[in-house]
Design a protein around this motif. Structure first.
Motif, PDB file in Angstrom:
ATOM      1  N   TYR A   1      -7.258  -4.867  -2.774  1.00  0.00           N
ATOM      2  CA  TYR A   1      -7.912  -4.904  -1.467  1.00  0.00           C
ATOM      3  C   TYR A   1      -9.181  -5.751  -1.474  1.00  0.00           C
ATOM      4  O   TYR A   1      -9.649  -6.162  -0.411  1.00  0.00           O
ATOM      5  N   SER A   2      -9.742  -6.026  -2.650  1.00  0.00           N
ATOM      6  CA  SER A   2     -10.923  -6.897  -2.680  1.00  0.00           C
ATOM      7  C   SER A   2     -10.557  -8.300  -2.224  1.00  0.00           C
ATOM      8  O   SER A   2     -11.427  -9.104  -1.916  1.00  0.00           O
ATOM      9  N   SER A   3      -9.251  -8.600  -2.159  1.00  0.00           N
ATOM     10  CA  SER A   3      -8.837  -9.929  -1.712  1.00  0.00           C
ATOM     11  C   SER A   3      -9.271 -10.194  -0.276  1.00  0.00           C
ATOM     12  O   SER A   3      -9.388 -11.356   0.118  1.00  0.00           O
ATOM     13  N   VAL A   4      -9.527  -9.123   0.482  1.00  0.00           N
ATOM     14  CA  VAL A   4     -10.009  -9.302   1.860  1.00  0.00           C
ATOM     15  C   VAL A   4     -11.256 -10.181   1.865  1.00  0.00           C
ATOM     16  O   VAL A   4     -11.436 -11.031   2.740  1.00  0.00           O
TER      17      VAL A   4
ATOM     18  N   GLY B   1      -8.473 -13.771   1.650  1.00  0.00           N
ATOM     19  CA  GLY B   1      -7.313 -13.206   2.344  1.00  0.00           C
ATOM     20  C   GLY B   1      -6.433 -12.383   1.432  1.00  0.00           C
ATOM     21  O   GLY B   1      -6.384 -12.585   0.225  1.00  0.00           O
ATOM     22  N   MET B   2      -5.716 -11.447   2.072  1.00  0.00           N
ATOM     23  CA  MET B   2      -4.861 -10.537   1.321  1.00  0.00           C
ATOM     24  C   MET B   2      -3.523 -11.203   1.040  1.00  0.00           C
ATOM     25  O   MET B   2      -3.165 -12.181   1.680  1.00  0.00           O
ATOM     26  N   PRO B   3      -2.771 -10.645   0.079  1.00  0.00           N
ATOM     27  CA  PRO B   3      -1.439 -11.194  -0.194  1.00  0.00           C
ATOM     28  C   PRO B   3      -0.628 -11.293   1.095  1.00  0.00           C
ATOM     29  O   PRO B   3      -0.711 -10.419   1.954  1.00  0.00           O
ATOM     30  N   ASP B   4       0.150 -12.364   1.220  1.00  0.00           N
ATOM     31  CA  ASP B   4       0.849 -12.580   2.479  1.00  0.00           C
ATOM     32  C   ASP B   4       2.296 -13.008   2.263  1.00  0.00           C
ATOM     33  O   ASP B   4       2.903 -13.577   3.153  1.00  0.00           O
ATOM     34  N   GLY B   5       2.825 -12.733   1.091  1.00  0.00           N
ATOM     35  CA  GLY B   5       4.198 -13.163   0.820  1.00  0.00           C
ATOM     36  C   GLY B   5       5.200 -12.039   0.876  1.00  0.00           C
ATOM     37  O   GLY B   5       6.289 -12.156   0.329  1.00  0.00           O
ATOM     38  N   GLY B   6       4.852 -10.937   1.528  1.00  0.00           N
ATOM     39  CA  GLY B   6       5.758  -9.794   1.554  1.00  0.00           C
ATOM     40  C   GLY B   6       5.623  -8.974   0.285  1.00  0.00           C
ATOM     41  O   GLY B   6       5.234  -9.496  -0.762  1.00  0.00           O
TER      42      GLY B   6
ATOM     43  N   MET C   1      -1.478 -14.498  -3.446  1.00  0.00           N
ATOM     44  CA  MET C   1      -0.399 -13.892  -4.220  1.00  0.00           C
ATOM     45  C   MET C   1      -0.799 -13.701  -5.678  1.00  0.00           C
ATOM     46  O   MET C   1      -0.099 -13.025  -6.430  1.00  0.00           O
ATOM     47  N   VAL C   2      -1.921 -14.290  -6.077  1.00  0.00           N
ATOM     48  CA  VAL C   2      -2.435 -13.977  -7.416  1.00  0.00           C
ATOM     49  C   VAL C   2      -2.979 -12.556  -7.418  1.00  0.00           C
ATOM     50  O   VAL C   2      -2.803 -11.806  -8.389  1.00  0.00           O
ATOM     51  N   PHE C   3      -3.608 -12.188  -6.309  1.00  0.00           N
ATOM     52  CA  PHE C   3      -4.032 -10.794  -6.185  1.00  0.00           C
ATOM     53  C   PHE C   3      -2.825  -9.868  -6.250  1.00  0.00           C
ATOM     54  O   PHE C   3      -2.874  -8.801  -6.857  1.00  0.00           O
ATOM     55  N   TYR C   4      -1.769 -10.304  -5.603  1.00  0.00           N
ATOM     56  CA  TYR C   4      -0.532  -9.513  -5.641  1.00  0.00           C
ATOM     57  C   TYR C   4      -0.049  -9.360  -7.071  1.00  0.00           C
ATOM     58  O   TYR C   4       0.169  -8.247  -7.549  1.00  0.00           O
ATOM     59  N   SER C   5       0.088 -10.483  -7.774  1.00  0.00           N
ATOM     60  CA  SER C   5       0.686 -10.391  -9.109  1.00  0.00           C
ATOM     61  C   SER C   5      -0.214  -9.602 -10.053  1.00  0.00           C
ATOM     62  O   SER C   5       0.264  -8.761 -10.805  1.00  0.00           O
TER      63      SER C   5
ATOM     64  N   THR D   1       0.829  -1.199   0.000  1.00  0.00           N
ATOM     65  CA  THR D   1       0.000   0.000   0.000  1.00  0.00           C
ATOM     66  C   THR D   1       0.861   1.244   0.000  1.00  0.00           C
ATOM     67  O   THR D   1       0.641   2.173  -0.783  1.00  0.00           O
ATOM     68  N   MET D   2       1.856   1.267   0.873  1.00  0.00           N
ATOM     69  CA  MET D   2       2.666   2.465   0.978  1.00  0.00           C
ATOM     70  C   MET D   2       3.459   2.707  -0.306  1.00  0.00           C
ATOM     71  O   MET D   2       3.544   3.827  -0.791  1.00  0.00           O
ATOM     72  N   VAL D   3       4.028   1.652  -0.867  1.00  0.00           N
ATOM     73  CA  VAL D   3       4.867   1.851  -2.049  1.00  0.00           C
ATOM     74  C   VAL D   3       4.020   2.165  -3.282  1.00  0.00           C
ATOM     75  O   VAL D   3       4.252   3.165  -3.967  1.00  0.00           O
ATOM     76  N   PHE D   4       3.037   1.304  -3.561  1.00  0.00           N
ATOM     77  CA  PHE D   4       2.355   1.400  -4.851  1.00  0.00           C
ATOM     78  C   PHE D   4       1.101   2.257  -4.810  1.00  0.00           C
ATOM     79  O   PHE D   4       0.675   2.771  -5.837  1.00  0.00           O
ATOM     80  N   PHE D   5       0.477   2.368  -3.647  1.00  0.00           N
ATOM     81  CA  PHE D   5      -0.809   3.058  -3.623  1.00  0.00           C
ATOM     82  C   PHE D   5      -0.791   4.319  -2.763  1.00  0.00           C
ATOM     83  O   PHE D   5      -1.805   4.997  -2.667  1.00  0.00           O
ATOM     84  N   ALA D   6       0.330   4.622  -2.126  1.00  0.00           N
ATOM     85  CA  ALA D   6       0.409   5.896  -1.395  1.00  0.00           C
ATOM     86  C   ALA D   6       1.531   6.777  -1.939  1.00  0.00           C
ATOM     87  O   ALA D   6       1.266   7.819  -2.525  1.00  0.00           O
TER      88      ALA D   6
END
Lengths: 686, 208, 98
Positions: A135-138, A142-147, A186-190, A87-92
C-alpha cells in the motif's frame, strides 16, 4: 530453519536489548509470541484490510453503476480493481483464516502454543509488513494496476495505461529527493506478494509441525476436529504452492526491474509461462481460501444441530482429496489460451472431478442438520448461508469446466459472479460464522445476537443483490475488468442493482464491526462454554490463560467435551450428567463440580475449567511459556525495507538493501542466540 | 498413529514429548525442504522451457565443463565433510567436528567463488539476463542456488563459532543434523543442475 | 538427542564409501561428456547417473533410509509433485496446440 541450539540457561546478556518481559500493555503486543494474541492481531489487521478492500469494491461499483462512469479515471480504476483483488485475497481472507488457525489450533489439539512461537510472531509481522509495503505504493507512483493475476505482458507495462511501452521502465520521477523509476507499480506487486508468501510459508511449516507433533495425549489424527484437519490441508497447500508463485514473482521482478526476458514476447519470452505459474499457485490458493471456512462450518453445524458431524471420515477424506485434485485443475483458468484439445479436455475432466469431494461435504453438512434440534443462532445462520451460497457458486463453477461453455464465459462477469459466490458466499460467510462463534472464547463475552442476525440478513440480501446480477451481465457479454461501458448494451439495470447491493453489504459489514466493538465491553458474559459445544477449546476459560491449560486434557473421543458432558448410555440416548458423575471418567477430570446450564448463554462455569479447585488435588506443573521477543518484528520489517532497494534507483537503493539485509540478518541472529524462554521469567508462571 | 505421553510442561523442541516422537525442528526442516523442491522445480522448468530461446545471443557453448566439473566435485565433497562433521559431534569429538565443519564451509566458499568467477566470465562474453530468456533463466536458477549456498555458509560459520564459545555441544547434534539436511539438499539440487543445466545443453550445443 | 532411540545413522566408514562412489559417478558423467556420444544415448545415461547420485545423497547423507517414513513422504511428495506439475507445463509447451 535450522536454529542453533538454545539452552535455557545460556547467558542472556549477549542481547543488545533487554528482553521484553511485559505480557500486558500496548507495547507487549509488539513482542508477544502468544498464539492467542497473535491470532487477535491477525484478526484486527485483516479486518482493517477487509474494510480497505471493501471501500475499493464500493468505488468499483460506483464507477460501474451507470454507463460511462466518471467516478474514477481508467488509470485509477485499474489500480483500484487490482488492489481490491490483492487485498481481499492476500490481506483479508488468508489472514482471517490465519487468525482462526492461530487462536484455535493449539486450543483444539490441547497444546499450550504452536511449535515455534517466535516464528509465528514473525509470520504475522511479515504479513503486516507486506501489506504496508504494497500500500505504500500509493505514495510512490501508484498502486499495482495489472490485475491480481498480473498477466504478462500487461504486468510489464509502465505506469501510463495508454503508453503501452513493453519492456523496462526507463523514465524516472523524483519522490522525496530520490529518483523512482516509473512503471514500478507491478514491482510493488511482485515484491509485496513475495513478502506475504514468506509469511504464509513460515505459518505453513509452523502449523504442520504443530498439528503433527503437539497434540494432547489421546488426540489421534482421526479424533482431531475437522477444522484442524482443514488447517493441516491448507498448510500443505501453502507449503507447496507458495514457492511456485514465489519463483513466478521473482521472474516478473527480473523482467520489470532488471530487463530479463521471462514473459516478454518481444524478446522470446512467453506470457503463457506466467499464466501457468500463476494458476499452478492460484488454484491451490482458492482452496487455501475456502477450506478454513469449510472447517469452521464443520465445527459449528454439529453444535447447533445437537448432533455429531455426519460423516466425519468422509469430510476429512474429501478435504484431502480436494487438496490433491486441487493441483490438477489449474489450466481451467486458461481454456481460452489455446493449450490444445488434449490439455483442455483433461483439465475440464479434472475440474468436474473436484466437484465430487466438494459435493460430499455439502451432503455431509445437510446430513448433520437433518433431523437435528437446530438452534438458529448467528453463527448457525452464517453457516447455513455458506452451505447455500457456496452451492450456487459451486454449480456455476461446474459450468466453467465445460470447455465450450467456458469459452463463452471467459473474461465475462459470469466468472466474477462465480468466484464471489464461492469466496464471499463461501469463505467470508464461513469466517464471519467463526467470528460470531469463537468471539466469546477470545473475549469472554458474547456478540449481540440481535445485531448479529440483522447483519446476517442484510449481508445475505446485499450479497445476492450484488452478485446474482453478475451472472446475467456475464451471459449478456459484459466483459470483466472494464473500467466503464457504453449505454445501449442492456447492462445498465443490472449494474445499478449490483451497485445498490454492494452498499447493502457495506451496511451489513458496518453492523458487524459495530457489534465486534460494543460486545467487547457490553456483551453478555460467556463463560467457558456458552454454546454447549463439543470440542476441547471450550474446556478452558474464556479468554484462556496464556498457557491455555493448567493441565492438558486427555482426549478419548472425537467430540471430547460432549462425551464428558453427556456420557453415552445405550445406543442413542445420551444422558446429561454432572461433571465427573460417571464413574468411567478418569484422568484429568475432577469430581464434584457443577454442570453447565443446558444450551444457554448464561453458563458461567464449565465443569472442567482450569480454575476448577479440583485440580489442586491433582498434579500441577510449573509452566514455562516462551518469553516475548523483539527479533521477529525486527527481522520481519527488514524485508520490505530491503524491497525498497529494488524500487529506488541507486544510490538510495543500496542504502535500502543494506539496511534491510542488516535488519533481517541481525534479527535472525538475535533470535537464534536468544533462549526461547528467558531464564528470569521462569518463575513467572506458577 | 500412536501417541506418546505429551508432557505438559514444555513446548520445547525436543523429540521426547512430541506426538510422533520426532523433533519439531527436524520435521520443520523436512517440510521446508519439501517446499524447496517446488521452488527449484519452477526455476529448472523455466530453464528447460527456454533452453532454445537464445534470441541470436550466445548459448551453452559458453559453458566451461572442465571448470564446472571441478566445482561440482568440490560441492559434492563438502557434503561428505558435512556428514563427517555430524559424525564428529554425535561422537562428542568437538575437535573433529570443527575440522570438518570448517572444511565444509571452505569447500562451499570455493564453490561459490567459482560460481562468481563463472558469472563474470559469462558477463564478459556478452551473456546477461537481458540477452535472452535462456540466460534470464540460467542466471536466476544458478543465482538462487548460489544464494542458498551462501546462506548455508553463514550458518556453518555460526555453528563453528558457537562450538568455540561452548554454546554448541554434543547435546545439540541435532542442530548440526538439520543444518546438514539443508546443506545436502543444496548439494542434491546442484547434482541435478550439473546434468540438466550444463552437461545436457552443452552436449546438444556441441560441447565446450 | 531425540533420534538415538529409534534411528540408526551410518558411520564414518559408510560415509566415506558413499563419497568415493559419488566421486566415481561424477567422473563417469564427465568422461561420458567428453566421449561425445550421440545425445540420444548420452542423455538417458546422464540422467540415470544423476538419479543414482541423488538417491545416494538423499538416502544416506540425509538419512532418509534410516529416519521416520514421514520425512521420506514429505520429501517425495514435494519432489514428485514438482516433477508432475512442471512436467505437464513443459509438455503443454512442447506439444500444445497453440
Amino acid at each position: 530453519m535450522t536454529t542453533l541450539a538454545e539452552r535455557p540457561s545460556a547467558s542472556r546478556s549477549r542481547s543488545p536489548f533487554r528482553r521484553p518481559l511485559a505480557e500486558t500493555g500496548l507495547g507487549s503486543w509488539f513482542t508477544t509470541v502468544d498464539h492467542k494474541r497473535i491470532g487477535i492481531l491477525y484478526f484486527v489487521s485483516a479486518m482493517v484490510f477487509f474494510v480497505i478492500g471493501g471501500v475499493e469494491a464500493l468505488l468499483i461499483r460506483l464507477q460501474l453503476a451507470t454507463p460511462d462512469g466518471q467516478v474514477l479515471t481508467i488509470d485509477q480504476y485499474n489500480q483500484i480493481f487490482t488492489m481490491h483483488g490483492l487485498t481481499m485475497v492476500f490481506f483479508a481472507v488468508m489472514p482471517l483464516g490465519s487468525a482462526f488457525f492461530n487462536y484455535l489450533l493449539p486450543l483444539m489439539i490441547g497444546a499450550r502454543d504452536v511449535a515455534f512461537p517466535r516464528l509465528n510472531a514473525f509470520s504475522y509481522w511479515v504479513f503486516l509488513a507486506a501489506g504496508l509495503f504494497i500500500y505504500s505504493s500509493v505514495l510512490l507512483g501508484g498502486m499495482p494496476d495489472g490485475g491480481w493475476f498480473g498477466y504478462a505482458p500487461l504486468s510489464l507495462v509502465g505506469g501510463d495505461p495508454l503508453g503501452y511501452t513493453i519492456g523496462d521502465a526507463t523514465t524516472t520521477q523524483t519522490i522525496a529527493g530520490n529518483t523512482v523509476a516509473e512503471g514500478q507499480r507491478m514491482v510493488f506487486y511482485s515484491l509485496g506478494l513475495q513478502i506475504a508468501g514468506i509469511a504464509s510459508l513460515a505459518s505453513a511449516v509452523n502449523f504442520i509441525v504443530t498439528i503433527l507433533n503437539m497434540r494432547a495425549p489421546g488426540m489421534t489424527l482421526m479424533r482431531m476436529p475437522v477444522f484442524v484437519w482443514m488447517i493441516l490441508i491448507v498448510s500443505f497447500l501453502m507449503l507447496f504452492a507458495m514457492p511456485v508463485i514465489g519463483v513466478a514473482l521473482w521472474e516478473l521482478m527480473m523482467d520489470t526491474s532488471f530487463g530479463a526476458n521471462f514473459f516478454d514476447p518481444a524478446q522470446g519470452g512467453d506470457p503463457v509461462l506466467w499464466q501457468h505459474m500463476f494458476w499452478l499457485f492460484g488454484h491451490p490458493e482458492v482452496y487455501i481460501l475456502i477450506l478454513p471456512a469449510f472447517g469452521i462450518v464443520s465445527e459449528i453445524l454439529p453444535v447447533f444441530s445437537r448432533k455429531p458431524l455426519f460423516g466425519y471420515t468422509a469430510i476429512v477424506f474429501s478435504g484431502i482429496a480436494i487438496g490433491f485434485i486441487g493441483w490438477g485443475v489449474w489450466a481451467h483458468h486458461m481454456f481460452a489460451v489455446g493449450l490444445g484439445p488434449v490439455a483442455n479436455s483433461a483439465f475440464g475432466l479434472s475440474t468436474m472431478f473436484i466437484a465430487v469431494p466438494t459435493g460430499i461435504k455439502i451432503f455431509n453438512w445437510i446430513g448433520t442438520m437433518w433431523d437435528g434440534r437446530l438452534r438458529l443462532t448467528t453463527p448457525m445462520l452464517f453457516s447455513i448461508g455458506l452451505v447455500a451460497m457456496f452451492t450456487i457458486g459451486g454449480l456455476s463453477g461446474v459450468t466453467h469446466a465445460v470447455v465450450p461453455h467456458n469459452w463463452q464465459q471467459t473474461d465475462t462477469y459470469y466468472v466474477v459472479a462465480h468466484f464471489h459466490y464461492v469466496l464471499f458466499g463461501g469463505a467470508i460467510f464461513g469466517l464471519m460464522a467463526g467470528a460470531y462463534y469463537w468471539y466469546p472464547k477470545a473475549t469472554g463475552r458474547l456478540m449481540n445476537e440481535r445485531l448479529g442476525k440483522a447483519h446476517f440478513w442484510i449481508q445475505l440480501v446485499g450479497f445476492n443483490l450484488t452478485f446474482a446480477p453478475h451472472h446475467i451481465l456475464g451471459l449478456n457479454g459484459m466483459p470483466r475488468r472494464v473500467a466503464t461501458y457504453e449505454d445501449g448494451y442492456g447492462w445498465n439495470f443490472w449494474n445499478l442493482v449490483s451497485t445498490v447491493g454492494a452498499f447493502v453489504i457495506a451496511l451489513g459489514v458496518l453492523v458487524f464491526i459495530i457489534n465486534l466493538v460494543i460486545s467487547y465491553k457490553r456483551g453478555a458474559e460467556a463463560g467457558p462454554d456458552p454454546w454447549d459445544a463439543r470440542t476441547v477449546e471450550w474446556l478452558t476459560t474464556s479468554p484462556p490463560p496464556p498457557h491455555n491449560w493448567d493441565q492438558v486434557p486427555n482426549i478419548r473421543a472425537r467430540d471430547e467435551l460432549w462425551q464428558r458432558k453427556y456420557p453415552t448410555q445405550g445406543q442413542r440416548e445420551q444422558v446429561r450428567v454432572p461433571a465427573g458423575g460417571s464413574g468411567e471418567l478418569e484422568g484429568d477430570v475432577a469430581p464434584g463440580t457443577t454442570a453447565p446450564t443446558e444450551g444457554t448463554t448464561g453458563a458461567t462455569q464449565s465443569p472442567y475449567t482450569i480454575s476448577d479447585p479440583g485440580y489442586d488435588k491433582g498434579v500441577r506443573h510449573d509452566v514455562h511459556m516462551p518469553s516475548p521477543s523483539y527479533y521477529p518484528l525486527i527481522a520481519a520489517f527488514g524485508l520490505p525495507i530491503a524491497a525498497y532497494g529494488v524500487i529506488f534507483d541507486q544510490p538510495a537503493g543500496f542504502v535500502f538493501y543494506a539496511v534491510g539485509a542488516l535488519l533481517v540478518l541481525g534479527g535472525l541472529f538475535g533470535w537464534v542466540l536468544e533462549p526461547p524462554t528467558d531464564p528470569s521469567a521462569e518463575v513467572a508462571h506458577q | 498413529m500412536t501417541v506418546d505421553v505429551h508432557s505438559p510442561e514444555s513446548t520445547a523442541d525436543h523429540g521426547h514429548h512430541t506426538s510422533l516422537g520426532i523433533s519439531n525442528t527436524k520435521l520443520a526442516m523436512w517440510c521446508f525442504i519439501g517446499s524447496e523442491c517446488l521452488f527449484f522445480g519452477a526455476l529448472i522448468s523455466a530453464y528447460l522451457i527456454y533452453i532454445n530461446e537464445r534470441a541470436d545471443g550466445p548459448g551453452a557453448e559458453l559453458f566451461d565443463i572442465e571448470f564446472t566439473s571441478a566445482s561440482t566435485f568440490i560441492l559434492l565433497m563438502s557434503s561428505l565433510s558435512m556428514v563427517l562433521a555430524l559424525a564428529g559431534i554425535q561422537a562428542g569429538d568437538m575437535r573433529r567436528f570443527r575440522i570438518w565443519i570448517v572444511a565444509t564451509g571452505l569447500m562451499g566458499s570455493v564453490f561459490l567463488a567459482g560460481q562468481i568467477y563463472e558469472f563474470t566470465v559469462f558477463l564478459s562474453e556478452g551473456a546477461n539476463v537481458t540477452v535472452s530468456p535462456f540466460w534470464s533463466a540460467f542466471f536466476l536458477l544458478t543465482g538462487f542456488h548460489g544464494v542458498h549456498v551462501a546462506f548455508g555458509i553463514l550458518m556453518l560459520i555460526a555453528a563453528w563459532a558457537s562450538s568455540l564459545t561452548g554454546r554448541l555441544r554434543m547435546e545439540n547434534a541435532e542442530t548440526i543434523e538439520n543444518l546438514g539436511l539443508y546443506w545436502h539438499f543444496v548439494d542434491v539440487v546442484w547434482i541435478l543442475l550439473f546434468t540438466l543445466v550444463y552437461l545436457i545443453p552443452a552436449l546438444g550445443g556441441g560441447g565446450s | 538427542m531425540a533420534e538415538s532411540e529409534h534411528s540408526y545413522h551410518p558411520g564414518r566408514r559408510e560415509y566415506i564409501q558413499i563419497g568415493v562412489i559419488l566421486t566415481v559417478l561424477t567422473a563417469i558423467e564427465v568422461g561420458l561428456f567428453y566421449a561425445d556420444p550421440p545425445p540420444a544415448v548420452a542423455i538417458p545415461v546422464l540422467l540415470a547417473l544423476t538419479a543414482l547420485k541423488f538417491i545416494l545423497v538423499v538416502f544416506w547423507f540425509m538419512h532418509l533410509r534410516f529416519d521416520t517414513p514421514l520425512f521420506r513422504r514429505l520429501f517425495f511428495t514435494g519432489g514428485i509433485l514438482a516433477t508432475i506439475i512442471y512436467g505437464i507445463v513443459a509438455a503443454t509447451f512442447y506439444f500444445g496446440g497453440a
